[in-house]
Design a protein around this motif. Structure first.
Motif, PDB file in Angstrom:
ATOM      1  N   ALA A  95      -2.782   4.073  -4.234  1.00  0.00           N
ATOM      2  CA  ALA A  95      -3.877   3.167  -3.605  1.00  0.00           C
ATOM      3  C   ALA A  95      -2.799   1.819  -2.830  1.00  0.00           C
ATOM      4  CB  ALA A  95      -4.738   2.376  -3.397  1.00  0.00           C
ATOM      5  N   ASN A  96      -2.843   0.988  -3.797  1.00  0.00           N
ATOM      6  CA  ASN A  96      -1.776   0.021  -3.897  1.00  0.00           C
ATOM      7  C   ASN A  96      -0.816  -0.253  -5.373  1.00  0.00           C
ATOM      8  OD1 ASN A  96      -4.255  -1.867  -4.441  1.00  0.00           O
ATOM      9  ND2 ASN A  96      -5.165  -1.595  -2.898  1.00  0.00           N
ATOM     10  N   HIS A 142      -4.067  -0.339  -8.216  1.00  0.00           N
ATOM     11  CA  HIS A 142      -5.341   0.401  -8.157  1.00  0.00           C
ATOM     12  C   HIS A 142      -4.770   2.381  -7.908  1.00  0.00           C
ATOM     13  CE1 HIS A 142      -8.945   0.467  -6.481  1.00  0.00           C
ATOM     14  NE2 HIS A 142      -8.623   1.890  -6.047  1.00  0.00           N
ATOM     15  N   THR A 165       0.402  -4.607  -6.853  1.00  0.00           N
ATOM     16  CA  THR A 165       0.919  -5.761  -6.151  1.00  0.00           C
ATOM     17  C   THR A 165       1.289  -6.484  -7.404  1.00  0.00           C
ATOM     18  OG1 THR A 165      -1.474  -6.300  -5.491  1.00  0.00           O
ATOM     19  CG2 THR A 165      -0.642  -7.775  -5.727  1.00  0.00           C
ATOM     20  N   HIS A 186       0.944  -0.987   0.661  1.00  0.00           N
ATOM     21  CA  HIS A 186       0.406   0.306   0.124  1.00  0.00           C
ATOM     22  C   HIS A 186       0.744   1.011   0.185  1.00  0.00           C
ATOM     23  CE1 HIS A 186      -3.508  -2.371   1.382  1.00  0.00           C
ATOM     24  NE2 HIS A 186      -3.130  -2.893   1.737  1.00  0.00           N
TER      25      HIS A 186
END
Ligand SMILES: *[C@@H]1O[C@H](CO)[C@@H](O)[C@H](O)[C@H]1NC(C)=O
Ligand SMILES: *[C@@H]1O[C@H](CO)[C@@H](O)[C@H](O)[C@H]1NC(C)=O
Length: 293
Positions: A229-230, A246, A232, A186
């Motif tokens: 936001a994050n 995101h 991965t 995050h």
């Protein structure tokens, strides 16, 4: 339809505005240049809602007249110049190279028969990481017609393109290509409070969001990346690192916060590519307490 909404806002300001409000059309852009090292989306945080509305009213007048020589500090020139920033990021961005609009020096807009509206600009663009700044000429064509199409951009910023980031990119690539545990993080909302190890992924998110902002921009929008936001990491494929992001974008004219999910690939030789982009449905309760809507 957009115009009617703006007119309504204008009336609202006149009716509800306090008598001490002074109309300072340049407030927004002056604030922008006051934060040379942060991405300009921080600018409007210092403004009161009343000032925002006043800027939008100014907008209406300029929409009608924004042909010929432009005031470099006003919205029409700033919006077109912002598109150049996004274009440069899509072409030359990397985890170690993120461009942003530093300043608009001059601008000119003209109607082009059958094809739309063309902006000619002299701007300064800065690389966020090296903080090198270059003055560049650019041309932005917003296609006309009913169907919304992305702007066409031409820009020559030769010096910024030459900033050598090969060694850092290769090191990052090797580290994460062979990383047995895939990255998941995050990222905070303001640049400067990010774990140094995560900064390249924040930069990559900023570059990737320029792909959306370039594609979505019109003469009447002004997009900024509000937040990564994050991120991965996905399994590496065809020697490309891959990530799900995101991202939150802020559209300053409508004041909308828009959520996007992106799948991004990157390698030093392959560059940044956006493989998928999906706008997530509006969610009114995410950003504010429910009863302020
Ligand atoms: C750009 O946006 C249009 C719709 O405005 C969409 O159809 C198109 O797929 C988008 N391009 C990319 C590369 O996603
Ligand atoms: C990423 O952030 C968004 C927005 O805060 C959230 O809705 C989403 O669940 C998060 N995804 C992951 C994988 O953490």
């Amino acid at each position: 339809m957009g115009l009617r909404i703006v007119v309504f806002l204008a009336v609202l300001v006149v009716v509800t505005g306090s008598p001490t409000v002074t109309i300072r059309p340049e407030a927004a852009s002056e604030d922008t240049s006051a934060h040379p090292n942060s991405l300009p989306e921080t600018a409007e945080e210092t403004e009161t809602p009343g000032q925002q509305k006043v800027s939008i009213v100014e907008e209406l007048e300029e929409d009608v007249m924004a042909t010929g020589k432009l005031n470099p500090n006003h919205y029409p020139a700033q919006r077109a110049a912002k598109v150049v920033q996004h274009y440069l990021n899509t072409r030359y961005g990397s985890p170690y190279r993120v461009f942003f609009l530093h300043r608009v020096h001059s601008g000119n807009a003209e109607d082009v028969a059958d094809s739309g509206r063309k902006y000619q600009l002299e701007i300064s663009v800065q690389d966020l990481i090296s903080t090198n700044t270059e003055k560049c000429s650019a041309e932005v064509l917003f296609p006309g017609g009913e169907q919304q199409r992305s702007p066409h951009v031409q820009a020559s910023c030769e010096e910024l393109r030459k900033i050598d980031t090969k060694a850092q990119e290769e090191a990052l690539y090797q580290q994460y290509k062979t990383n047995p545990s895939l990255l998941a993080a995050h990222l905070p909302d303001s640049y400067g409070h990010i774990n140094p190890e995560m900064k390249p992924f924040w930069h990559l998110g900023a570059v990737a969001s320029s792909f959306i902002m370039l594609n979505e921009s019109t003469e009447n929008t002004l997009f900024n990346m509000a937040q990564v936001a994050n991120v991965t990491q996905l399994a590496t494929e065809n020697d490309q690192l891959r990530f799900d992001y995101h991202i939150l974008l802020h559209e300053m004219v409508s004041q909308d916060i828009i959520h996007w999910k992106l799948q991004v690939s990157w390698s030093p030789s392959g560059g940044v590519k956006v493989l998928q982009m999906e706008q997530l449905p509006h969610c009114h309760h995410c950003e504010k307490p429910p009863n302020t809507n």
